[in-house]
Design a protein around this motif. Structure first.
Motif, mmCIF file in Angstrom:
data_model
loop_
_atom_site.group_PDB
_atom_site.id
_atom_site.type_symbol
_atom_site.label_atom_id
_atom_site.label_comp_id
_atom_site.label_asym_id
_atom_site.label_seq_id
_atom_site.Cartn_x
_atom_site.Cartn_y
_atom_site.Cartn_z
ATOM 1 N N GLY A 168 0.817 -1.209 0.000
ATOM 2 C CA GLY A 168 0.000 0.000 0.000
ATOM 3 C C GLY A 168 0.845 1.250 0.000
ATOM 4 O O GLY A 168 2.050 1.212 0.219
ATOM 5 N N PHE A 169 0.178 2.356 -0.263
ATOM 6 C CA PHE A 169 0.846 3.650 -0.349
ATOM 7 C C PHE A 169 0.555 4.534 0.853
ATOM 8 O O PHE A 169 0.917 5.693 0.878
ATOM 9 C CB PHE A 169 0.392 4.397 -1.609
ATOM 10 N N ASP A 170 -0.128 4.007 1.834
ATOM 11 C CA ASP A 170 -0.501 4.803 2.985
ATOM 12 C C ASP A 170 0.700 5.133 3.850
ATOM 13 O O ASP A 170 1.742 4.481 3.784
ATOM 14 C CB ASP A 170 -1.540 4.059 3.834
ATOM 15 N N TRP A 185 5.240 12.992 7.013
ATOM 16 C CA TRP A 185 4.717 12.250 5.862
ATOM 17 C C TRP A 185 4.126 13.206 4.837
ATOM 18 O O TRP A 185 4.369 13.077 3.644
ATOM 19 C CB TRP A 185 3.686 11.215 6.301
ATOM 20 N N ASN A 186 3.367 14.162 5.308
ATOM 21 C CA ASN A 186 2.778 15.156 4.412
ATOM 22 C C ASN A 186 3.864 15.912 3.642
ATOM 23 O O ASN A 186 3.697 16.225 2.469
ATOM 24 C CB ASN A 186 1.900 16.125 5.201
ATOM 25 N N ASP A 187 4.982 16.173 4.303
ATOM 26 C CA ASP A 187 6.078 16.921 3.690
ATOM 27 C C ASP A 187 6.858 16.105 2.658
ATOM 28 O O ASP A 187 7.389 16.670 1.709
ATOM 29 C CB ASP A 187 7.052 17.424 4.758
ATOM 30 N N ILE A 188 6.947 14.787 2.819
ATOM 31 C CA ILE A 188 7.794 13.994 1.923
ATOM 32 C C ILE A 188 7.035 13.030 1.015
ATOM 33 O O ILE A 188 7.635 12.444 0.112
ATOM 34 C CB ILE A 188 8.882 13.220 2.708
ATOM 35 N N LYS A 189 5.742 12.863 1.208
ATOM 36 C CA LYS A 189 5.007 11.816 0.480
ATOM 37 C C LYS A 189 5.054 11.979 -1.033
ATOM 38 O O LYS A 189 5.104 10.979 -1.748
ATOM 39 C CB LYS A 189 3.570 11.708 0.978
ATOM 40 N N ASP A 190 5.058 13.190 -1.553
ATOM 41 C CA ASP A 190 5.121 13.368 -3.007
ATOM 42 C C ASP A 190 6.426 12.817 -3.563
ATOM 43 O O ASP A 190 6.451 12.232 -4.645
ATOM 44 C CB ASP A 190 4.959 14.835 -3.394
ATOM 45 N N TYR A 191 7.513 12.998 -2.821
ATOM 46 C CA TYR A 191 8.803 12.447 -3.245
ATOM 47 C C TYR A 191 8.770 10.918 -3.213
ATOM 48 O O TYR A 191 9.314 10.254 -4.083
ATOM 49 C CB TYR A 191 9.938 12.961 -2.360
ATOM 50 N N CYS A 238 11.490 17.251 6.795
ATOM 51 C CA CYS A 238 10.181 17.729 7.223
ATOM 52 C C CYS A 238 10.267 19.248 7.400
ATOM 53 O O CYS A 238 11.352 19.818 7.435
ATOM 54 C CB CYS A 238 9.740 17.035 8.504
ATOM 55 N N ALA A 239 9.129 19.875 7.526
ATOM 56 C CA ALA A 239 9.070 21.332 7.558
ATOM 57 C C ALA A 239 9.180 21.938 8.958
ATOM 58 O O ALA A 239 8.976 23.137 9.114
ATOM 59 C CB ALA A 239 7.777 21.804 6.897
#
Length: 104
Positions: free
Chosen positions: A47-49, A59-65, A90-91
């Protein structure tokens, strides 16, 4: 998609001067969620979760990468020495965590 993504925690930073100046609790210290050397494997067959126990903000900061890595894309062409790896963080400006995201 046959590749996996390996996320390695390279460093956890803590800027006490910024914490002292801007935080209500300046003694928070380094991020308690991760530790240096920690490895997380993302397997698209599973999964991609967000991985269990991963910091939601990080996770929100790096998930696109991570998603681009899993898709086989070069995330930022002509940036890294290795097109299969990227250094991201992370931010959190007071206690950032630096990750290596790589296709395996």
């Amino acid at each position: 998609m046959s590749c996996k993504c390996k996320i390695t925690v390279l460093e956890r930073k803590y800027f006490s001067d910024l914490a002292e100046k801007y935080l209500k609790d300046p003694g928070v210290g380094k991020c308690p969620v991760f530790s240096e050397g920690q490895i997380i494997i993302i397997d698209p067959k599973i999964g991609f979760d967000m991985p269990k126990g991963f910091c939601p903000q990080a996770w929100n900061d790096i998930k696109d990468y991570v998603y681009k890595t899993l898709s086989g894309e070069t995330v930022i062409p002509d940036w890294s020495k290795d097109d299969n790896a990227l250094i991201v963080c992370c931010a959190d400006g007071v206690r950032p965590v630096i990750f290596k995201v790589e296709r395996i």
